[in-house]
Design a protein around this motif. Structure first.
Motif, PDB file in Angstrom:
ATOM      1  N   TRP A  61       0.844  -1.203   0.000  1.00 23.94           N
ATOM      2  CA  TRP A  61       0.000   0.000   0.000  1.00 23.94           C
ATOM      3  C   TRP A  61       0.878   1.253   0.000  1.00 23.94           C
ATOM      4  CZ3 TRP A  61      -1.094   4.395   2.775  1.00 23.94           C
ATOM      5  CH2 TRP A  61      -2.331   5.011   2.526  1.00 23.94           C
ATOM      6  N   ALA A  62       1.882   1.266   0.880  1.00 21.34           N
ATOM      7  CA  ALA A  62       2.773   2.425   0.956  1.00 21.34           C
ATOM      8  C   ALA A  62       3.582   2.589  -0.323  1.00 21.34           C
ATOM      9  CB  ALA A  62       3.708   2.279   2.162  1.00 21.34           C
ATOM     10  N   ALA A  63       3.999   1.472  -0.919  1.00 15.72           N
ATOM     11  CA  ALA A  63       4.750   1.547  -2.171  1.00 15.72           C
ATOM     12  C   ALA A  63       3.877   2.075  -3.299  1.00 15.72           C
ATOM     13  CB  ALA A  63       5.297   0.159  -2.527  1.00 15.72           C
ATOM     14  N   GLY A  64       2.600   1.666  -3.315  1.00 10.74           N
ATOM     15  CA  GLY A  64       1.686   2.185  -4.324  1.00 10.74           C
ATOM     16  C   GLY A  64       1.499   3.681  -4.213  1.00 10.74           C
ATOM     17  N   ARG A  65       1.399   4.158  -2.986  1.00 10.33           N
ATOM     18  CA  ARG A  65       1.279   5.610  -2.785  1.00 10.33           C
ATOM     19  C   ARG A  65       2.560   6.316  -3.215  1.00 10.33           C
ATOM     20  NH1 ARG A  65      -0.260   8.437   2.934  1.00 10.33           N
ATOM     21  NH2 ARG A  65      -2.378   8.255   2.151  1.00 10.33           N
ATOM     22  N   ARG A  66       3.716   5.747  -2.849  1.00  9.42           N
ATOM     23  CA  ARG A  66       4.985   6.420  -3.159  1.00  9.42           C
ATOM     24  C   ARG A  66       5.205   6.539  -4.663  1.00  9.42           C
ATOM     25  NH1 ARG A  66      10.714   4.822  -0.476  1.00  9.42           N
ATOM     26  NH2 ARG A  66       9.467   5.404   1.350  1.00  9.42           N
ATOM     27  N   ILE A  67       5.006   5.450  -5.386  1.00 13.16           N
ATOM     28  CA  ILE A  67       5.290   5.522  -6.823  1.00 13.16           C
ATOM     29  C   ILE A  67       4.279   6.407  -7.536  1.00 13.16           C
ATOM     30  CG2 ILE A  67       3.984   3.460  -7.559  1.00 13.16           C
ATOM     31  CD1 ILE A  67       6.513   2.921  -9.385  1.00 13.16           C
ATOM     32  N   ALA A  68       3.059   6.477  -7.009  1.00 11.39           N
ATOM     33  CA  ALA A  68       2.075   7.388  -7.596  1.00 11.39           C
ATOM     34  C   ALA A  68       2.558   8.832  -7.481  1.00 11.39           C
ATOM     35  CB  ALA A  68       0.729   7.220  -6.905  1.00 11.39           C
ATOM     36  N   ARG A  69       3.155   9.167  -6.349  1.00 14.43           N
ATOM     37  CA  ARG A  69       3.670  10.524  -6.153  1.00 14.43           C
ATOM     38  C   ARG A  69       4.898  10.787  -7.014  1.00 14.43           C
ATOM     39  NH1 ARG A  69       2.920  10.735   0.463  1.00 14.43           N
ATOM     40  NH2 ARG A  69       0.724  11.395   0.439  1.00 14.43           N
ATOM     41  N   GLU A  70       5.688   9.750  -7.263  1.00 17.00           N
ATOM     42  CA  GLU A  70       6.865   9.917  -8.110  1.00 17.00           C
ATOM     43  C   GLU A  70       6.468  10.141  -9.567  1.00 17.00           C
ATOM     44  OE1 GLU A  70       9.315   6.506  -7.543  1.00 17.00           O
ATOM     45  OE2 GLU A  70       9.876   7.043  -5.481  1.00 17.00           O
ATOM     46  N   LEU A  71       5.382   9.495  -9.989  1.00 18.19           N
ATOM     47  CA  LEU A  71       4.983   9.554 -11.402  1.00 18.19           C
ATOM     48  C   LEU A  71       4.005  10.674 -11.713  1.00 18.19           C
ATOM     49  CD1 LEU A  71       4.540   5.742 -12.148  1.00 18.19           C
ATOM     50  CD2 LEU A  71       6.490   7.207 -12.710  1.00 18.19           C
ATOM     51  N   ARG A  72       3.218  11.090 -10.712  1.00 17.74           N
ATOM     52  CA  ARG A  72       2.199  12.117 -10.939  1.00 17.74           C
ATOM     53  C   ARG A  72       2.270  13.130  -9.806  1.00 17.74           C
ATOM     54  NH1 ARG A  72       0.533   7.299 -12.407  1.00 17.74           N
ATOM     55  NH2 ARG A  72      -0.097   6.754 -10.285  1.00 17.74           N
ATOM     56  N   GLN A  73       2.319  14.388 -10.146  1.00 25.43           N
ATOM     57  CA  GLN A  73       2.573  15.441  -9.160  1.00 25.43           C
ATOM     58  C   GLN A  73       1.565  15.411  -8.020  1.00 25.43           C
ATOM     59  OE1 GLN A  73       2.756  19.348 -10.847  1.00 25.43           O
ATOM     60  NE2 GLN A  73       3.627  20.283  -9.025  1.00 25.43           N
ATOM     61  N   ASP A  74       0.301  15.104  -8.325  1.00 19.80           N
ATOM     62  CA  ASP A  74      -0.722  15.108  -7.286  1.00 19.80           C
ATOM     63  C   ASP A  74      -0.849  13.769  -6.571  1.00 19.80           C
ATOM     64  OD1 ASP A  74      -1.842  13.600  -9.296  1.00 19.80           O
ATOM     65  OD2 ASP A  74      -3.715  14.747  -9.425  1.00 19.80           O
ATOM     66  N   GLY A  75      -0.033  12.792  -6.958  1.00 25.39           N
ATOM     67  CA  GLY A  75      -0.079  11.494  -6.299  1.00 25.39           C
ATOM     68  C   GLY A  75      -1.335  10.695  -6.572  1.00 25.39           C
ATOM     69  N   SER A  76      -2.062  11.054  -7.596  1.00 26.71           N
ATOM     70  CA  SER A  76      -3.319  10.383  -7.902  1.00 26.71           C
ATOM     71  C   SER A  76      -3.059   8.979  -8.427  1.00 26.71           C
ATOM     72  CB  SER A  76      -4.108  11.181  -8.938  1.00 26.71           C
ATOM     73  OG  SER A  76      -3.368  11.300 -10.138  1.00 26.71           O
ATOM     74  N   PRO A  77      -4.035   8.090  -8.316  1.00 30.38           N
ATOM     75  CA  PRO A  77      -3.873   6.739  -8.862  1.00 30.38           C
ATOM     76  C   PRO A  77      -3.828   6.777 -10.384  1.00 30.38           C
ATOM     77  CG  PRO A  77      -6.123   7.066  -8.081  1.00 30.38           C
ATOM     78  CD  PRO A  77      -5.337   8.264  -7.639  1.00 30.38           C
TER      79      PRO A  77
END
Length: 407
Positions: free
Chosen positions: A380-396
């Motif tokens: 879960w934490a990794a999914g949140r982290r990579i979302a923030r790395e790939l998209r500025q707003d951290g969206s899914p």
């Protein structure tokens, strides 16, 4: 008539998920391709995040209680010290009240909402914000009929809870919008109704309240209870709270969805895919209160991972799952759409494949590191982290229309 009860279990969730993965590996899915060769890379990333978050590898369970600790603040521990419940059963009842209400308010916030905590003035968003906001909703006695005992949730008060009550408690405004308000309030109203309708379950030792379920589970447990049995108790006794989706013989199927590609005329349940995401999330969140009461909770790995956008987003963002039509990533999808049903089922099955790889990398076994610890450490934490790395707003990586009752 088909027996709907066969869908009300974690084993049914897992069976459908792995069937979907088999189809994906065989190239039979309409919306997704699956690349299992990417899983070792995902495992290494999850291990990295887990070691950073929990260097000693003493990873707690993935549950609502972690969000009550947002910002490193032990809110529940402080409440225990202040309230000083006379008995473990009383504390467990209050903990169930808090966890059940909080989980039912935990669907996605919509990405623009946050909560400024009274007393600390710290701002929290997303799941942490929803957890902290619901904690304070209960702590100030907003759901109690007894002003001398704020740490209780009475069924009558849940039935009377309004959208205005939620908007005030969660600081909702034109500039601080929260998605799915109507759906969240409806869940609480129906929770109250379900508690009132089943006094033998929710009013064994007190007036009707969600926390009464702790007494019921303790009565039938003989000191030990299997995690899938907790889930089944939730699905059996709280099934009526979910929106009118699918029913068979009058039995509500909750977080279960039609998948027409699997339909077989001679198999009445063949085209149904269960997830029970919020119910399993709630099951994980009731383990700690039951343990604190003295019960031994077993068979944790019989539950599944959670079919939601952080775990599912991890597999998309790390190329395990790829959309057949890339433009679908920019479209808004209904939860009932085949694309989302496929994605959620694939997520659960891939989490099952991921957990042994993560355990091997960490050098731990299932007893020390059940699937709920991998979620927390974790995926879960990794999914949140990579979302923030790939998209500025951290969206899914997918856009999903939420009504406040699924994700």
């Amino acid at each position: 008539m088909a027996d709907a009860s066969t869908l009300l279990s974690s084993s049914a969730v897992r069976s459908a998920a792995h069937r979907m993965l088999e189809d994906g590996l065989a190239g039979k899915l309409d919306h997704w391709t699956v690349d299992p060769d990417q899983l070792p890379k995902v495992a290494r990333f999850v291990v990295q995040v887990t070691r950073e978050n929990y260097p000693t590898l003493k990873v707690p369970f993935h549950s609502r209680w972690r969000h009550f600790e947002a910002g490193g603040i032990g809110r529940w521990e402080d409440a225990i010290r202040r309230r000083k419940w006379a008995a473990a059963a009383d504390q467990a009842r209050a903990a169930f009240d808090l966890a059940i209400v909080s989980v039912l308010l935990d669907a996605g916030s919509g990405g623009r909402w946050s909560f400024t905590e009274p007393g600390t003035a710290r701002s929290f968003a997303s799941s942490e914000g929803l957890g902290v906001a619901s904690f304070h909703l209960v702590a100030r006695g907003a759901l109690s009929n007894d002003l001398s005992d704020p740490w209780r949730v009475d069924a009558e008060r849940l039935v009377r809870f309004t959208e205005s009550d939620l908007e005030e408690a969660f600081q909702v405004s034109g500039t601080n919008p929260l998605a799915g308000i109507e759906g969240r309030v409806t869940l609480l109203n129906r929770l109250g109704e379900a508690c009132l309708a089943r006094p033998s379950i929710f009013a064994l030792k007190d007036t009707a309240r969600p926390g009464g379920l702790a007494d019921s589970l303790a009565c039938v447990s003989n000191g030990k209870i299997a995690a899938p049995d907790i889930l089944r108790a939730l699905l059996d006794n709280l099934g009526t709270i979910w929106p009118s989706r699918l029913t068979i013989g009058g039995a509500p199927l909750g977080d279960t969805w039609l998948y027409e590609r699997w339909k077989r005329p001679v198999e009445p349940l063949s085209d149904l895919v269960p997830f029970h995401k919020l119910s399993q999330w709630l099951t994980y969140s009731l383990i700690e209160p039951l343990s604190a009461r003295g019960l031994d909770v077993t068979q944790l790995d019989e539950l599944t991972g959670l079919a939601e956008y952080r775990n599912g987003g991890l597999f998309i963002d790390m190329d395990v799952l790829r959309l057949r039509e890339a433009a679908q990533a920019e479209r808004l999808h209904d939860v009932a759409s085949p694309l989302i049903v496929e994605w959620r089922a694939l997520t659960i099955a891939l989490l099952d494949r991921l957990v042994p790889l993560v355990r091997q990398e960490l050098g731990v076994g299932p007893e020390q590191f059940p699937i709920t610890s991998m979620l927390e450490g974790g995926s879960w934490a990794a999914g949140r982290r990579i979302a923030r790395e790939l998209r500025q707003d951290g969206s899914p990586p997918l856009k999903i229309a939420t009504d406040g009752t699924t994700f």
